[in-house]
Enzyme design. Structure first.
Site, short mmCIF file in Angstrom:
data_model
loop_
_atom_site.label_atom_id
_atom_site.label_comp_id
_atom_site.label_asym_id
_atom_site.label_seq_id
_atom_site.Cartn_x
_atom_site.Cartn_y
_atom_site.Cartn_z
N GLY A 233 0.83 -1.20 0.00
CA GLY A 233 0.00 0.00 0.00
C GLY A 233 0.86 1.25 0.00
O GLY A 233 2.01 1.24 -0.45
N SER A 234 0.33 2.32 0.52
CA SER A 234 1.01 3.61 0.46
C SER A 234 2.17 3.67 1.44
O SER A 234 2.20 2.98 2.47
CB SER A 234 0.02 4.74 0.78
OG SER A 234 -0.32 4.73 2.15
N THR A 235 3.12 4.53 1.14
CA THR A 235 4.26 4.73 2.02
C THR A 235 3.83 5.30 3.36
O THR A 235 4.36 4.92 4.41
CB THR A 235 5.30 5.66 1.35
OG1 THR A 235 5.79 5.00 0.16
CG2 THR A 235 6.47 5.95 2.26
N GLY A 238 2.50 2.51 5.38
CA GLY A 238 3.62 1.64 5.72
C GLY A 238 4.43 2.18 6.88
O GLY A 238 4.86 1.42 7.77
N GLU A 255 5.69 -3.44 0.68
CA GLU A 255 5.86 -2.88 -0.65
C GLU A 255 5.00 -1.63 -0.72
O GLU A 255 3.77 -1.71 -0.65
CB GLU A 255 5.49 -3.84 -1.76
CG GLU A 255 5.83 -3.25 -3.12
CD GLU A 255 5.53 -4.16 -4.28
OE1 GLU A 255 4.61 -3.85 -5.06
OE2 GLU A 255 6.22 -5.19 -4.40
#
Length: 492
Positions: A233-235, A238, A255
């Site tokens: 998903g999105s940083t 994360g 990821e």
């Protein structure tokens, strides 16, 4: 997790915890192409997550799953065979719930099946090694399952992005808790049904809960009973997971965001490359972390690329994914479409040149979550809309004077997931690929992902690798066992 038939009006799914269905299907799931309600899913949260974690812990500690590689392989192979038998219906359901065009859905189902088969093959070959560092001293290194794995699945590629984590986790001997995205829970339920109902799968080995919010996912990240987390998903999310997981020091496989640059050198055939870049930018309507985001072209070919790329993007046919003639389907929902449209409009207002404005289409498509592709040219690679990951059909065109500038521009990003190099000069292609700070670099291709080959990112694109043999590292621990039996016949 129960599902009805694949008829679009009769689907329903509940949680699956400790080998049994639980919960009430009440939350609607819609077709993003037209807003039609496809069915309903159970809306859970921390309570369901906690029950699923407890069931997975019991199964790991008390069942023979972790020590049964032949059983693990059999279950995975049977799951793959069942999916193959249902491949057409699964692809149609994926298209209806996610919106992607049917050809991409079929490709994703085929890739997911291949991935399950790949990890079934590895399940019976997860070797360690033995060293004799000194005479009569043996050091045995074993690769053991990490324990309970939490898998948080996104909506953009819910088949492949589930099995590339679930496959190695199960092959390694972990027990798992799966949290699918609410937008594609109906599809994930259908995909998982043959596995969950396998007569040889011990209760609690695979648990699934769905939720509209994030309380359950947050518990997976923070719980000391979860030994590994896999998230795609999105940083930003994360980083939140990393903070939540810090106290338990669990293994993380993340990821995250991407900002893929495509470097097109002067010797490339622009007329042939531009349509391929347009396809790379609009895969899953641009909602893929490896989708082309930036096209960097040699200055001598800039004018030609402007015309060719704008024309290729404009020629793509928008339409419902279920229509075989459609080349670009809707975004995942209207809220996402509106958010991306606003970002694209702002970028168009700031860019040096707007080559294709995009926007929400008129007519019947306006009722769905459709967005026409957009293309801008901009010189400053530090601009916000160049640096951000705009998760939709939006491309930025830039130019460079030489190889060094091309590399510097491509590496000017906090991300490092993927990139591509387009040239007929083989030495240049490999030289540039080595200089790019990305986990995957394609040469004269883009978005080629294989079950056998590891993928993952540098820098803020994540941690760990999925696909390939190295994915097992995210779900295993290495144990060193020392013993000193001595040497036969040696003096005591």
């Amino acid at each position: 997790m129960r599902t009805g038939s694949t008829h679009v009006t009769t689907l329903s799914t509940t949680h699956w915890i400790d080998g049994a269905a639980t919960g009430t299907a009440s939350l609607p799931s819609e077709d993003p192409a037209n807003g039609q309600v496809l069915g309903h899913l159970a809306d859970g949260g921390a309570t369901e997550a906690q029950a699923a974690i407890a069931a997975a812990r019991r199964a790991f500690d008390r069942s023979a799953w972790a020590a049964s590689p032949r059983l693990r392989q059999r279950v995975l192979l049977d799951w793959a065979a069942a999916l193959q038998a249902q491949a057409g219906a699964l692809a149609e359901l994926l298209t209806r719930e996610n919106g992607k065009v049917i050809a991409q859905a079929r490709g994703e189902i085929a890739g997911a099946i291949s991935e399950v088969e790949y990890y079934a093959g590895l399940a019976r070959h997860i070797p360690g090694h033995v060293l004799e560092p000194e005479p009569g001293v043996l050091s045995t290194v074993l690769r053991e399952p990490a324990g309970v794995a939490g898998i948080i699945v996104p909506w953009n590629a819910p088949a492949v992005l589930l099995v590339r984590a679930l496959g190695p986790a199960l092959a390694a001997g972990c027990t798992v808790v799966v949290k699918p995205a609410a937008q594609t829970t109906l599809f994930n339920a259908a995909l998982l049904a043959p596995l969950l109902q396998h007569p040889q799968l011990p209760p609690g080995v695979v648990n699934v809960f769905s939720e509209a919010g994030s309380a359950g996912a947050a518990l997976l990240a923070s719980s000391h009973e979860v030994d590994a987390i896999c998230f795609t998903g999105s940083t930003a999310v994360g980083k939140t997971i990393m903070r939540s997981a810090a106290d338990s020091m669990k293994k993380l496989s993340l990821e995250l965001g991407g900002n893929s640059a495509c470097l097109v050198f002067a010797d490339a055939d622009i007329g042939a490359v531009a349509p391929r870049l347009a396809q790379a930018a609009t895969i899953i309507s641009g909602q893929q972390c490896t989708a082309a985001r930036r096209v960097l072209v040699h200055a001598s070919r800039l004018g030609q690329m402007k015309r060719a790329l704008a024309g290729a993007l404009d020629a793509l046919r928008l339409g419902p994914g279920i229509d075989p003639a459609s080349q670009v389907g809707p975004l995942i929902d209207r809220r996402s479409r509106d958010a991306v449209a606003a970002q694209v409009a702002q970028a168009c207002a700031q860019a040096d040149e707007v080559l294709l404005r995009g926007g929400v289409p008129d007519g019947e498509l306006a009722q769905g979550a459709f967005l026409k592709p957009a293309l801008v040219y901009h010189r400053d690679s530090g601009a916000d809309f160049v640096q951000e990951e705009i998760f939709g059909p939006f491309l930025v065109l830039e130019s460079f004077e030489d190889e060094a500038e091309a590399i510097a521009r491509a590496n000017h990003t906090v991300f490092g997931l993927s990139a591509s190099v387009w040239t007929h000069d083989g030495a240049r292609a490999l030289r540039v690929a080595r200089a790019l700070r990305n986990g995957t670099v394609w040469i004269n291709a883009h978005n080629k992902l294989l079950p056998e080959v590891e993928t993952g990112g540098y820098r803020q694109s994540g941690l760990g690798r999925l696909h390939g043999y190295d994915a097992l590292a995210d779900f295993t621990e290495l144990k060193h066992i020392y013993q000193a039996p001595g040497v036969a016949g040696a003096a005591p």
